[in-house]
Design a protein around this motif. Structure first.
Motif, PDB file in Angstrom:
ATOM      1  N   UNK A  28      -7.567   2.115  -9.482  1.00 40.28           N
ATOM      2  CA  UNK A  28      -6.820   0.879  -9.203  1.00 40.28           C
ATOM      3  C   UNK A  28      -6.527   0.190 -10.518  1.00 40.28           C
ATOM      4  N   UNK A  29      -5.306  -0.286 -10.661  1.00 42.45           N
ATOM      5  CA  UNK A  29      -4.932  -1.049 -11.850  1.00 42.45           C
ATOM      6  C   UNK A  29      -4.054  -2.212 -11.409  1.00 42.45           C
ATOM      7  N   UNK A  30      -3.937  -3.184 -12.282  1.00 47.67           N
ATOM      8  CA  UNK A  30      -3.142  -4.346 -11.937  1.00 47.67           C
ATOM      9  C   UNK A  30      -2.273  -4.815 -13.084  1.00 47.67           C
ATOM     10  N   UNK A  31      -1.188  -5.514 -12.734  1.00 48.59           N
ATOM     11  CA  UNK A  31      -0.284  -6.057 -13.747  1.00 48.59           C
ATOM     12  C   UNK A  31       0.532  -7.183 -13.145  1.00 48.59           C
ATOM     13  N   UNK A  32       0.404  -8.387 -13.722  1.00 49.38           N
ATOM     14  CA  UNK A  32       1.217  -9.541 -13.338  1.00 49.38           C
ATOM     15  C   UNK A  32       1.166  -9.819 -11.827  1.00 49.38           C
ATOM     16  N   UNK A  33      -0.052  -9.836 -11.309  1.00 49.38           N
ATOM     17  CA  UNK A  33      -0.230 -10.199  -9.912  1.00 49.38           C
ATOM     18  C   UNK A  33       0.036  -9.081  -8.928  1.00 49.38           C
ATOM     19  N   UNK A  34       0.292  -7.873  -9.426  1.00 53.56           N
ATOM     20  CA  UNK A  34       0.527  -6.722  -8.537  1.00 53.56           C
ATOM     21  C   UNK A  34      -0.543  -5.676  -8.807  1.00 53.56           C
ATOM     22  N   UNK A  35      -1.109  -5.102  -7.762  1.00 52.79           N
ATOM     23  CA  UNK A  35      -2.084  -4.026  -7.970  1.00 52.79           C
ATOM     24  C   UNK A  35      -1.504  -2.697  -7.484  1.00 52.79           C
ATOM     25  N   UNK A  36      -1.947  -1.640  -8.130  1.00 57.70           N
ATOM     26  CA  UNK A  36      -1.509  -0.278  -7.822  1.00 57.70           C
ATOM     27  C   UNK A  36      -2.759   0.566  -7.548  1.00 57.70           C
ATOM     28  N   UNK A  37      -2.782   1.191  -6.377  1.00 59.53           N
ATOM     29  CA  UNK A  37      -3.926   2.026  -5.988  1.00 59.53           C
ATOM     30  C   UNK A  37      -3.462   3.472  -5.857  1.00 59.53           C
TER      31      UNK A  37
END
Length: 465
Positions: A28-37
């Motif tokens: 899981x990673x995140x960027x600018x209020x969005x997470x990617x799983x």
């Protein structure tokens, strides 16, 4: 909503449709209020990407989405802007089915295979081992399909036996007796009268002898099941419990046998290339084996070399004269080591070899003797990276000749009378071979240690899980 397997979700193009996926978080990673799983459910080596806006989810739930956690995602299938993937899931709801903290041993970092063997029950969740297990499944399907399509019958041989097929004695004993209070006779030998079977029994080292009985009734059969060898061998090529494929065929001669061995093993390799491409491409990398697919395809391109043992020894001795160094000797009469077999396959011929006609002293009692009285009609298939992958032979059908060899070796026939009956009544020419399933998986996956191609390896000092 019904769950969609990730392998099926990745094929869908009905973008905008609702979808439910479940699986384990790879990362899981995140960027600018969005997470990617990156989510995987074991149905494919490929992950599906889950995208969510943090403001739409409870912060406490998002914190629980860690590597190894199991989650359910309800969302919408959308076209992915990212390279290498056609679709992704825009998450609307996420439920954490199983949390996973930082003590989870399969974290997203480069653990060694030795470390992962210590956690064999958890290593199956990694990309490498899930790929190996899917390939293992496909190879089992390839084996059953081949024999079914060629008119063989799947024949179940016993796991508990009173016979030692190989005559080696390295067998695990099966007993219900109290080992702290064993009854013994005057010579100190254990009395088995009160044991479950009334005699000494062990786990089988091979189903071949019983398989021969099947072949002399059904024409051609194959076994496919677990076998056990109590060899104290801590090597990358040995297991105490492994699976064997053992076809036995009535009315086969040596040429028939070699033709079958080559056709069968090529079928298995072709099946892997046709049905396991994604997993093979994952394993075909610099860290594991950058030449894996090339080597598999190479097996299919040319006929196997058919090489008498005596000629093989001459080639090896010539190589030694020309400066080749081997750890073990290779004189006529020696059982070839893996290094000798691999030299013939990988350096001299550069393709698989079927070695035939071995000295009788290094082969089993049941093999058919050649007219020279010194060699037996063995037919072992030697492969790159592995060495011997198949061990086969024409079986001696003559009772007199078989008994002469048994007596020469000083073997006790007490537990073999049933086997000798196949030669007493309606004997026929027949042949067969044995293929260690894990050896096949080693070759197809490019792995270097046989403990890494079986879910729960059994080795000296290790019976975990």
């Amino acid at each position: 909503m019904q769950r969609t397997k990730i392998i099926d979700a990745l094929k869908r193009t009905d973008f905008g449709s609702p979808i439910t996926v479940m699986g384990w978080v790879r990362s899981k990673r995140g960027s600018k209020g969005i997470f990617f799983i990156a989510l995987n459910d074991g149905s494919t080596i490929k992950n599906i990407q889950i995208v969510g806006e943090e403001q739409n989810f409870d912060e406490a739930v998002v914190k629980l989405i860690t590597t190894g956690a199991c989650i359910k995602v309800n969302g919408v299938l959308v076209e992915s802007p990212a390279a290498g993937q056609a679709s992704e899931v825009q998450a609307k709801e996420i439920e954490v089915l199983g949390t996973c903290d930082s003590t989870f041993p399969m974290q997203k970092k480069g653990q060694s295979f030795e470390f992962m063997r210590q956690h064999a029950h958890m290593r199956l969740r990694t990309n490498t081992f899930s790929a190996i297990m899917r390939i293992r499944h496909n190879m089992a399907m390839a084996i059953h399909t081949y024999f079914h399509d060629h008119g063989f019958y799947y024949f179940h041989t016993p796991l508990i036996t009173a016979s030692d097929c190989e005559g080696a004695g390295n067998m695990f004993q099966v007993t219900t007796k109290n080992l702290y209070d064993l009854k013994k006779d005057e010579e100190g030998k254990i009395i088995y009268d009160d044991d479950f079977f009334g005699e000494q029994t062990s786990l089988t080292v091979s189903g071949q002898l019983e398989g021969e009985l099947g072949a002399t009734a059904l024409g051609q059969i194959y076994t496919f099941g677990p076998t056990f060898r109590a060899e104290n061998s801590n090597t990358p090529r040995h297991l105490a419990e492994f699976w064997m494929i053992e076809p036995e065929m009535a009315f086969y001669d040596k040429t028939d046998l070699m033709d079958l061995e080559e056709d069968f093993i090529k079928h298995c390799v072709r099946w892997a290339l046709d049905n396991c491409r994604d997993d093979l491409e994952f394993l075909n990398n610099p860290r594991l084996d950058p030449h894996l697919i090339e080597r598999l395809e190479g097996v299919l391109k040319e006929d196997f070399v058919r090489l008498p043992y005596t000629e093989g020894i001459e080639i090896l001795q010539e190589a030694i004269k020309n400066g080749k160094k081997f750890e073990f000797p290779c004189n006529w009469g020696d059982d070839l080591a893996s290094e000798h077999e691999r030299y013939l396959v990988e350096e001299h011929f550069k393709r698989p070899v079927i070695m035939t006609d071995y000295p009788k002293e290094i082969k089993a009692f049941y093999m058919k003797m050649n007219e020279d009285g010194k060699t037996m009609q063995g037919t072992d298939v030697l492969f790159p990276s592995i060495g011997e992958i198949i061990g086969g032979s024409v079986r001696e059908e003559s009772l007199d000749k078989l008994m002469a060899e048994i007596n020469r070796r000083g073997m006790d026939t007490t537990s073999l009378e049933w086997y000798l009956d196949t030669r007493r009544w309606g004997t026929c020419p027949h042949a067969g071979f044995g293929l260690g399933f894990e050896r096949l998986i080693l070759f197809v996956t490019g792995m270097q240690n046989i403990r890494d191609v079986i879910p729960f390896p059994r080795t000296p000092g290790n019976a975990k899980f």
